[in-house]
Scaffold this active site. Structure first.
Site, PDB file in Angstrom:
ATOM      1  N   HIS A 122       0.814  -1.125  -0.009  1.00  0.00           N
ATOM      2  CA  HIS A 122       0.065   0.034   0.001  1.00  0.00           C
ATOM      3  C   HIS A 122       0.805   1.324  -0.117  1.00  0.00           C
ATOM      4  CE1 HIS A 122      -3.588  -2.465   1.721  1.00  0.00           C
ATOM      5  NE2 HIS A 122      -3.402  -2.732   0.487  1.00  0.00           N
ATOM      6  N   CYS A 151       1.366  22.624  -8.026  1.00  0.00           N
ATOM      7  CA  CYS A 151       2.051  23.289  -9.196  1.00  0.00           C
ATOM      8  C   CYS A 151       1.601  24.740  -9.162  1.00  0.00           C
ATOM      9  CB  CYS A 151       1.737  22.503 -10.595  1.00  0.00           C
ATOM     10  SG  CYS A 151       2.573  23.194 -11.860  1.00  0.00           S
ATOM     11  N   CYS A 154      -0.207  25.005 -13.014  1.00  0.00           N
ATOM     12  CA  CYS A 154      -1.482  24.426 -13.451  1.00  0.00           C
ATOM     13  C   CYS A 154      -2.279  23.966 -12.380  1.00  0.00           C
ATOM     14  CB  CYS A 154      -1.179  23.197 -14.386  1.00  0.00           C
ATOM     15  SG  CYS A 154      -0.524  21.806 -13.551  1.00  0.00           S
TER      16      CYS A 154
HETATM   17  C1  BJW Z   1      -3.067  -6.581  16.554  1.00  0.00           C
HETATM   18  C2  BJW Z   1      -2.661  -5.953  17.637  1.00  0.00           C
HETATM   19  C3  BJW Z   1      -1.365  -6.248  18.073  1.00  0.00           C
HETATM   20  C4  BJW Z   1      -4.487  -5.024  17.262  1.00  0.00           C
HETATM   21  N1  BJW Z   1      -0.832  -7.183  17.532  1.00  0.00           N
HETATM   22  N2  BJW Z   1      -2.759  -7.668  16.118  1.00  0.00           N
HETATM   23  C5  BJW Z   1     -12.578  -8.452  -3.183  1.00  0.00           C
HETATM   24  C6  BJW Z   1     -13.728  -8.368  -2.551  1.00  0.00           C
HETATM   25  C7  BJW Z   1     -14.225  -7.249  -1.971  1.00  0.00           C
HETATM   26  C8  BJW Z   1     -13.808  -5.962  -2.329  1.00  0.00           C
HETATM   27  C9  BJW Z   1     -12.588  -6.051  -3.190  1.00  0.00           C
HETATM   28  C10 BJW Z   1     -11.847  -7.091  -3.599  1.00  0.00           C
HETATM   29  N3  BJW Z   1     -10.921  -6.959  -4.233  1.00  0.00           N
HETATM   30  C11 BJW Z   1     -10.636  -5.398  -4.084  1.00  0.00           C
HETATM   31  C12 BJW Z   1     -11.790  -4.950  -3.674  1.00  0.00           C
HETATM   32  C13 BJW Z   1     -12.067  -3.577  -3.184  1.00  0.00           C
HETATM   33  C14 BJW Z   1     -11.064  -2.925  -2.089  1.00  0.00           C
HETATM   34  C15 BJW Z   1     -11.592  -3.733  -0.832  1.00  0.00           C
HETATM   35  O1  BJW Z   1     -10.464  -4.639  -0.370  1.00  0.00           O
HETATM   36  N4  BJW Z   1     -12.238  -3.249   0.015  1.00  0.00           N
HETATM   37  C16 BJW Z   1     -12.818  -3.848   1.211  1.00  0.00           C
HETATM   38  C17 BJW Z   1     -12.800  -2.862   2.293  1.00  0.00           C
HETATM   39  C18 BJW Z   1     -14.226  -4.705   0.952  1.00  0.00           C
HETATM   40  N5  BJW Z   1      -9.746  -2.842  -2.197  1.00  0.00           N
HETATM   41  C19 BJW Z   1      -9.055  -2.019  -3.052  1.00  0.00           C
HETATM   42  O2  BJW Z   1      -9.742  -1.136  -3.421  1.00  0.00           O
HETATM   43  C20 BJW Z   1      -7.594  -2.102  -3.418  1.00  0.00           C
HETATM   44  N6  BJW Z   1      -7.403  -1.908  -4.982  1.00  0.00           N
HETATM   45  C21 BJW Z   1      -7.763  -2.783  -5.818  1.00  0.00           C
HETATM   46  O3  BJW Z   1      -8.271  -3.938  -5.464  1.00  0.00           O
HETATM   47  O4  BJW Z   1      -7.498  -2.357  -6.782  1.00  0.00           O
HETATM   48  C22 BJW Z   1      -8.116  -3.227  -8.044  1.00  0.00           C
HETATM   49  C23 BJW Z   1      -9.522  -2.573  -8.207  1.00  0.00           C
HETATM   50  C24 BJW Z   1      -9.434  -1.421  -8.807  1.00  0.00           C
HETATM   51  C25 BJW Z   1     -10.806  -0.842  -8.836  1.00  0.00           C
HETATM   52  C26 BJW Z   1     -11.972  -1.511  -8.613  1.00  0.00           C
HETATM   53  C27 BJW Z   1     -12.001  -2.990  -8.064  1.00  0.00           C
HETATM   54  C28 BJW Z   1     -10.543  -3.545  -7.838  1.00  0.00           C
HETATM   55  C29 BJW Z   1      -6.725  -1.113  -2.881  1.00  0.00           C
HETATM   56  C30 BJW Z   1      -6.845  -1.126  -1.297  1.00  0.00           C
HETATM   57  C31 BJW Z   1      -6.337  -0.070  -0.625  1.00  0.00           C
HETATM   58  C32 BJW Z   1      -5.984   0.079   1.029  1.00  0.00           C
HETATM   59  N7  BJW Z   1      -5.702   1.303   1.376  1.00  0.00           N
HETATM   60  C33 BJW Z   1      -5.527   1.391   2.793  1.00  0.00           C
HETATM   61  C34 BJW Z   1      -5.045   2.877   3.124  1.00  0.00           C
HETATM   62  C35 BJW Z   1      -3.505   2.945   2.831  1.00  0.00           C
HETATM   63  C36 BJW Z   1      -3.060   4.342   3.030  1.00  0.00           C
HETATM   64  C37 BJW Z   1      -3.155   5.000   4.325  1.00  0.00           C
HETATM   65  O5  BJW Z   1      -2.574   4.216   5.331  1.00  0.00           O
HETATM   66  O6  BJW Z   1      -3.881   5.795   4.410  1.00  0.00           O
HETATM   67  O7  BJW Z   1      -4.778   0.454   3.448  1.00  0.00           O
HETATM   68  S1  BJW Z   1      -7.095   1.185   3.623  1.00  0.00           S
HETATM   69  C38 BJW Z   1      -6.457   0.508   5.063  1.00  0.00           C
HETATM   70  O8  BJW Z   1      -6.869  -0.812   5.341  1.00  0.00           O
HETATM   71  C39 BJW Z   1      -4.969   0.651   4.736  1.00  0.00           C
HETATM   72  C40 BJW Z   1      -4.659  -1.039   5.351  1.00  0.00           C
HETATM   73  O9  BJW Z   1      -3.366  -1.317   4.820  1.00  0.00           O
HETATM   74  C41 BJW Z   1      -5.713  -1.770   5.128  1.00  0.00           C
HETATM   75  C42 BJW Z   1      -5.818  -3.062   5.856  1.00  0.00           C
HETATM   76  O10 BJW Z   1      -6.242  -2.791   7.136  1.00  0.00           O
HETATM   77  P1  BJW Z   1      -5.328  -3.743   8.186  1.00  0.00           P
HETATM   78  O11 BJW Z   1      -3.876  -3.654   8.135  1.00  0.00           O
HETATM   79  O12 BJW Z   1      -5.820  -4.853   8.092  1.00  0.00           O
HETATM   80  O13 BJW Z   1      -6.006  -2.915   9.613  1.00  0.00           O
HETATM   81  P2  BJW Z   1      -7.153  -2.994  10.501  1.00  0.00           P
HETATM   82  O14 BJW Z   1      -7.187  -1.803  11.118  1.00  0.00           O
HETATM   83  O15 BJW Z   1      -8.231  -3.289   9.641  1.00  0.00           O
HETATM   84  O16 BJW Z   1      -6.828  -4.177  11.491  1.00  0.00           O
HETATM   85  C43 BJW Z   1      -5.921  -4.146  12.365  1.00  0.00           C
HETATM   86  C44 BJW Z   1      -5.885  -5.525  13.088  1.00  0.00           C
HETATM   87  O17 BJW Z   1      -4.946  -5.762  14.000  1.00  0.00           O
HETATM   88  C45 BJW Z   1      -7.135  -6.112  13.796  1.00  0.00           C
HETATM   89  O18 BJW Z   1      -7.351  -7.348  13.274  1.00  0.00           O
HETATM   90  C46 BJW Z   1      -6.514  -5.963  15.367  1.00  0.00           C
HETATM   91  O19 BJW Z   1      -7.374  -7.158  16.017  1.00  0.00           O
HETATM   92  C47 BJW Z   1      -5.181  -6.311  15.154  1.00  0.00           C
HETATM   93  N8  BJW Z   1      -4.344  -5.820  16.030  1.00  0.00           N
HETATM   94  N9  BJW Z   1      -3.188  -4.814  18.112  1.00  0.00           N
HETATM   95  C48 BJW Z   1      -1.432  -7.999  16.487  1.00  0.00           C
HETATM   96  N10 BJW Z   1      -0.706  -5.627  19.117  1.00  0.00           N
END
Ligand code: BJW
Length: 242
Positions: A122, A151, A154
């Site tokens: 990401h 910019c 633009c």
């Molecule tokens: C602990 C702890 C401790 C706490 N020890 N654990 C298939 C099905 C459905 C939807 C889609 C699909 N394929 C694609 C999609 C669409 C979409 C998507 O996934 N949507 C879902 C919400 C349903 N995906 C996308 O759009 C992606 N692109 C893509 O697929 O392109 C192709 C495409 C294009 C056009 C149309 C369709 C497809 C891009 C995804 C980009 C995600 N970006 C973000 C922001 C990054 C920038 C930023 O930081 O601001 O990435 S969103 C956010 O979520 C961030 C994270 O990397 C990501 C994942 O979150 P993560 O890391 O899992 O965090 P949390 O908070 O959810 O969980 C934390 C966990 O830690 C918890 O479980 C806690 O219990 C645990 N924890 N303390 C261990 N000490």
């Protein structure tokens, strides 16, 4: 004190020739970086990541989204890798080439801990890029400072070089992550809720064993051979010790 299941996973680590560690925000929680979907504070309490982490949100409210990232950048600058990041990097030093880090995190903490060749699916919050394809005027001069910088000719805006919803992941890193997932004997899935794709799909695509490290249930638990209820900083040093 190490739990029986953790003993099994430690044995899988010792047996595995190729390991993938797939990390999410929970990996950095014990460094002080808030996760996305846990109980949240400040700006996280008011907006869901799906509402702020999009190009549409940035175009609609560039100042607000830029400020959200600026706050996060400042916070990340102040934190340090935790015992989990350090245990991963130490394992990689002791066993070169055996463990690949694939992270959804944009905080650079695996890299700062010393992990080589991190596949950062990401992007990296420390970097910026142009919102629209840069024109010659954008490239000819330094961006005009502002929130966000732009910019002067633009008006094209600078944006954080992270991957927002609806955007493609960096192709080479995603391909390398898919290949590593397909080839590994063991995937450690640490600190991710498993809701965001395609990253979460890597845990479903592997033919190796899958072990989850997370204090809470995740969307990937059904795909796991072992679910360890604990934190990254507590469990990874135990699982990765020789
Ligand atoms: C602990 C702890 C401790 C706490 N020890 N654990 C298939 C099905 C459905 C939807 C889609 C699909 N394929 C694609 C999609 C669409 C979409 C998507 O996934 N949507 C879902 C919400 C349903 N995906 C996308 O759009 C992606 N692109 C893509 O697929 O392109 C192709 C495409 C294009 C056009 C149309 C369709 C497809 C891009 C995804 C980009 C995600 N970006 C973000 C922001 C990054 C920038 C930023 O930081 O601001 O990435 S969103 C956010 O979520 C961030 C994270 O990397 C990501 C994942 O979150 P993560 O890391 O899992 O965090 P949390 O908070 O959810 O969980 C934390 C966990 O830690 C918890 O479980 C806690 O219990 C645990 N924890 N303390 C261990 N000490």
């Amino acid at each position: 004190m190490i739990h029986d299941l953790a003993v099994s996973v430690r044995a899988w680590v010792r047996e595995a020739r190729r390991i993938v560690l797939l990390s999410g925000a929970g990996m950095s929680a014990e460094s002080g970086v808030p996760t996305f979907r846990d109980a949240q504070t400040g700006l996280w309490a008011q907006f869901r990541p799906e509402e702020l982490a999009t190009e549409q949100a940035f175009r609609a409210r560039p100042g607000m989204v830029w400020d959200w990232y600026a706050l996060r950048r400042e916070m990340i600058d102040r934190v340090a890798p935790n015992a989990g990041h350090l245990a991963v990097a130490a394992f990689q030093r002791r066993h070169p080439g055996r463990l690949t880090v694939v992270t959804q995190n944009v905080d650079g903490l695996h890299q700062r801990a010393g992990s080589p060749d991190v596949l950062a699916l990401h992007g990296n919050i420390a970097d910026d890029r142009w919102l629209d394809a840069p024109r010659p005027c954008c490239l000819a001069q330094a961006p005009q400072p502002g929130q966000p910088p732009r910019c002067a000719t633009c008006g094209n805006l600078r944006r954080p070089a992270v991957v927002w919803f609806g955007e493609l992941l960096p192709a080479a890193d995603l391909a390398a992550a898919e290949e590593a997932a397909a080839r590994c004997d063991l995937m450690l899935v640490v600190g991710t809720s498993g809701v965001v794709y395609p990253a979460a799909g890597l845990a479903r695509a592997t033919r190796g064993r899958v072990a989850i490290v997370n204090p809470e249930p995740t969307e990937l638990d059904d795909a796991a051979d072992a679910v360890l209820a604990g934190t990254a900083a507590a469990l990874l040093p135990q699982l990765l010790e020789d």
